[in-house]
Each structure stands twice: as C-alpha cells, then as structure tokens.
Design an enzyme around this catalytic site. Structure first.
Site, short mmCIF file in Angstrom:
data_model
loop_
_atom_site.label_atom_id
_atom_site.label_comp_id
_atom_site.label_asym_id
_atom_site.label_seq_id
_atom_site.Cartn_x
_atom_site.Cartn_y
_atom_site.Cartn_z
N ASN A 50 0.81 -1.21 0.00
CA ASN A 50 0.00 0.00 0.00
C ASN A 50 0.84 1.27 0.00
OD1 ASN A 50 -2.47 1.48 0.24
ND2 ASN A 50 -3.31 -0.26 1.36
N HIS B 67 20.93 0.66 13.49
CA HIS B 67 22.21 1.25 13.89
C HIS B 67 22.76 0.57 15.13
CE1 HIS B 67 22.18 4.77 11.21
NE2 HIS B 67 20.87 4.68 11.32
N ALA C 200 -2.95 -2.73 13.28
CA ALA C 200 -2.41 -1.41 12.93
C ALA C 200 -1.56 -0.87 14.07
CB ALA C 200 -3.56 -0.44 12.63
N LYS D 125 2.34 -8.38 20.70
CA LYS D 125 1.91 -9.45 21.61
C LYS D 125 0.79 -10.21 20.95
CE LYS D 125 2.95 -6.90 25.86
NZ LYS D 125 3.70 -5.88 25.20
#
Length: 184
Positions: free
Chosen positions: A78, A111, A158, A178
């Site tokens: 998307n 990083h 989401a 979770k």
C-alpha cells in the site's frame, strides 16, 4: 503561554505567496530533488526488486537496497510503505497473498550504538533478514524490524511494532507485538 490573535492573509496575498514560491529557484531545486528521489527509490527499486505476478505496488512505495527485496505473487503493498533491505546482505522476502496497510515500514538493519564515545550515526549496523510468509495482513502504520519472521496466516494489527518472530495463524498487536488471539 499567552493568547495571540492570528490574522489570516487575504486571498490575494496568499495567492502572491504561492506564486512567488512556485516560480522560485528554490522550488525548482526541490522539485528536481523530489523527482530524483522518486526515480531512485521507486522506479529503480521496482526495476531491480524481484516482484511476483499480479502484485500491486502503490507509486509512493519506497524500496531501498531493492536488489535484496523479493515480493511474491498477488500481493498489495500500500501507499507510503518503506521497504529497506539490509546495508550489506540482509533481505526482505515477502510471500504470496501478503497485503499491507498504508505507512508500513520494514527495516532489515538497525544502527549500532554500543560505543557511547562514538555518535551512533558513525557506528556500524546490525542487520537480519525479514521473512514474511504467505497470506499475511500487516495493518496500517506497523513497523517490522530486522531479523523477524512472520508466519503464514498472521494478522498484524495497525500500529504494531514487530521485533520478534510471530508464529503462524496468530493475530498480534501492540508495542512490542503481543499475541492477541489464535486464528482457528
């Protein structure tokens, strides 16, 4: 904090501001940067990534290190998704029938920040493959981190941050992810 009165410019003044911006050297320079950025991160990425049949990528998908991105058949990636393969070897491998919501990000590297005497920007990177199996739905705004495998049939809610492997046919959500339920 203090209260202020904001006076909006008139429509004529506002139009003049816009015209001055559009017909400036600065605007043309930024437009050129955007064009080059699009060419490098979408057009070039789409040409060198391995993309399966009937897979749709929105024009705002950014693919970096695209030679290490593999997307299966019948997928939907998307708008505003960012797929960033590793800096050296790590891949993003997406199975068949995977679809993502808008603003999903996948980073197959991160990083290093081990040495506090060196700015993290100047340190090396960790990297790990991201493997997304078949029939996975990744909800809007989710972030998939390096070294993660998402099993077949998983639903990622989401806004979820996936920082560890997800077993097949589960629904996950939260920061960090979770298990919310098992798909029967």
């Amino acid at each position: 904090m203090k209260k202020v009165v904001f006076e909006r410019p008139s429509k004529i003044k506002y139009t003049i501001y816009i015209l001055r911006s559009v017909f400036s050297i600065e605007f043309i320079k930024h437009l050129a940067y955007l064009f080059v950025y699009f060419i490098i991160n979408f057009t070039r990425g789409r040409c060198i990534a391995k993309i399966g049949v009937n897979t749709k990528l929105h024009p705002t998908v950014l693919m970096r290190e695209a030679e290490r991105i593999i997307i299966g058949d019948n997928c939907l990636i998307n708008h505003n998704n960012v797929l960033q393969a590793g800096k050296k070897d790590a891949k993003i491998v997406i199975g068949n029938y995977v679809h993502t919501g808008p603003n999903v990000m996948m980073f197959a590297y991160n990083h290093v920040f081990d040495d506090p005497h060196i700015p993290s920007k100047n340190q090396q990177y960790y990297e790990g493959d991201i493997i997304i199996c078949d029939d996975v739905w990744i909800g809007a705004g989710s972030i998939i981190l390096a070294g993660v495998t998402i099993g077949k049939g998983v639903v990622v809610a989401a806004g979820t941050v996936v920082n560890k492997n997800i077993t097949p046919f589960t629904v996950v959500g939260g920061v960090p992810a979770k298990v919310l339920k098992i798909r029967e």
